[in-house]
Design an enzyme around this catalytic site. Structure first.
Site, mmCIF file in Angstrom:
data_model
loop_
_atom_site.group_PDB
_atom_site.id
_atom_site.type_symbol
_atom_site.label_atom_id
_atom_site.label_comp_id
_atom_site.label_asym_id
_atom_site.label_seq_id
_atom_site.Cartn_x
_atom_site.Cartn_y
_atom_site.Cartn_z
ATOM 1 N N ASP A 1 92.663 41.957 9.486
ATOM 2 C CA ASP A 1 94.037 42.134 9.022
ATOM 3 C C ASP A 1 94.327 43.560 8.570
ATOM 4 O O ASP A 1 93.416 44.376 8.410
ATOM 5 C CB ASP A 1 94.335 41.139 7.885
ATOM 6 C CG ASP A 1 93.203 41.084 6.853
ATOM 7 O OD1 ASP A 1 92.397 42.020 6.778
ATOM 8 O OD2 ASP A 1 93.130 40.088 6.109
ATOM 9 N N HIS B 1 92.854 31.715 0.908
ATOM 10 C CA HIS B 1 93.168 32.371 2.190
ATOM 11 C C HIS B 1 91.919 32.954 2.833
ATOM 12 O O HIS B 1 90.942 33.307 2.159
ATOM 13 C CB HIS B 1 94.275 33.436 2.039
ATOM 14 C CG HIS B 1 93.874 34.744 1.426
ATOM 15 N ND1 HIS B 1 94.671 35.444 0.558
ATOM 16 C CD2 HIS B 1 92.768 35.517 1.584
ATOM 17 C CE1 HIS B 1 94.083 36.572 0.211
ATOM 18 N NE2 HIS B 1 92.921 36.636 0.816
ATOM 19 N N ASN C 1 93.310 31.984 -3.584
ATOM 20 C CA ASN C 1 94.173 30.855 -3.223
ATOM 21 C C ASN C 1 93.685 30.163 -1.941
ATOM 22 O O ASN C 1 94.393 29.351 -1.363
ATOM 23 C CB ASN C 1 95.621 31.319 -3.040
ATOM 24 C CG ASN C 1 95.769 32.314 -1.896
ATOM 25 O OD1 ASN C 1 94.784 32.707 -1.271
ATOM 26 N ND2 ASN C 1 96.991 32.723 -1.618
#
Ligand code: GLP
Length: 256
Positions: free
Chosen positions: A81, A152, A150
C-alpha cells in the site's frame, strides 16, 4: 472453526521473534537463487517491519558477494500500500520507507521494489495496473503482513470483503491514530486516503506471514484467533488460506 493458523510462532520478546523470522526469510530468499524465475515477494511497511528489514539487510550483506548480487538481480517485490496526498518526495511516504529500509541498502532499482504510486493522475487506473502487474509477474510467493489495531491488513479497513481488489480506500480514524507516530503524533496530518492491495490479491499469495508484536496488538490478535472470518476483522479472511504463518511476541500473544 477450522484450524488456524497453519503455523504459529511465539517468542518471548520482539528481538527473539525478529531473529526467528529473519532466519526463515533468509532461507526463503536463498531458495530464490536456485529457482529459474522466482515469483515476486510481497512486502509491508510499518513499525513492526523496521527491525525485521534492518536485521535481514545485515544478514544479506554478509552473504558472499556473488550470491547477494544474484539475489539483487532477481529481486522483484510488490508492496501492499501507499498513502495518497503526500507531497512528492515526502519522507513519510511508504515509498521512502521502503527505499530507506530495503532499496538503498541493497541497491535495488525502483522497478524491482514496486509500490503503488500515490501520485498517479488516475488512481483507479494505477490500482488496476498495479494488480495486473502482479499477475503478469506470476503472483506473489511469500507475503509479509503487519496487523492494524482494528484488524486491517494492508489498508483494508473494516468492513472489508474477502474479494476486495486493489483500490483507493478511505483510512479509518483508528488507522490514522495508529500511524500518527510518523506525523508528529497528529492524526489529522495522516493522509485520509491510500491505495491498497485487496484481500483477493493478498489471499492469492502462496504463503502468508502475519507479524504481530507489542501490547497494543494483544486485543486484535486475540479477536483474530477467536473469530470466524468476518468483514469486521479483515485479517480474519486469512482463515480461508491454507498456508498462513502467524509470528507473535509474548506481548502481543497473551493466552487468556
Ligand atoms: C499500516 C500499514 C500496514 C502495516 C500495519 C501495521 O497502517 N498499512 O501495511 O503493516 O498498518 O503497522 P505497524 O507495524 O506500524 O503497527
Amino acid at each position: 472453526m477450522e484450524q488456524f493458523p497453519y503455523f504459529f510462532v511465539v517468542r518471548d520478546d520482539v528481538d527473539l521473534l525478529v531473529e526467528s523470522i529473519v532466519e526463515f526469510l533468509e532461507r526463503r530468499l536463498r531458495e530464490r537463487l536456485i529457482v529459474e524465475s522466482p515469483k515476486p515477494i510481497g512486502l509491508a511497511t510499518g513499525r513492526t517491519m523496521e527491525p525485521i528489514y534492518s536485521r535481514l539487510v545485515d544478514k544479506l550483506k554478509s552473504w558472499p558477494t556473488s550470491d547477494l548480487q544474484a539475489l539483487v538481480n532477481g529481486w522483484k517485490s510488490f508492496n501492499l500500500d501507499e498513502y495518497i496526498g503526500l507531497p512528492i518526495g515526502d519522507s513519510r511516504s511508504f515509498f521512502n520507507f521502503m527505499s530507506n529500509h530495503i532499496g538503498k541498502p541493497l541497491k535495488l532499482s525502483a522497478d524491482k521494489l514496486r509500490i503503488p504510486n500515490g501520485h498517479a493522475l488516475n488512481l483507479q487506473d494505477e490500482a488496476k495496473n498495479y494488480s495486473n502487474e502482479i499477475i503478469k509477474c506470476g503472483g506473489i510467493s511469500i507475503q509479509l503482513l503487519g496487523l492494524g489495531v482494528n484488524g486491517h491488513i494492508g489498508f483494508n479497513e473494516p468492513p472489508c470483503s474477502y474479494d476486495s481488489l486493489c483500490r483507493v480506500v478511505e483510512l479509518s480514524s483508528s488507522t490514522r491514530k495508529q500511524n500518527a507516530f510518523s506525523f508528529g503524533k497528529n492524526d489529522n496530518l495522516v493522509p485520509s486516503r491510500a491505495i491498497t492491495l485487496g484481500l483477493k490479491e493478498i489471499l492469492s499469495a502462496q504463503e502468508i506471514h502475519l507479524v504481530v508484536t507489542g501490547p497494543s496488538k494483544a486485543n486484535v490478535l486475540q479477536a483474530l484467533m477467536n473469530s470466524p472470518s468476518t468483514e469486521k476483522i479483515p485479517a480474519s479472511w486469512l482463515r480461508s488460506h491454507d498456508r498462513v504463518f502467524i509470528w507473535a511476541d509474548k506481548q502481543a500473544y497473551r493466552k487468556i
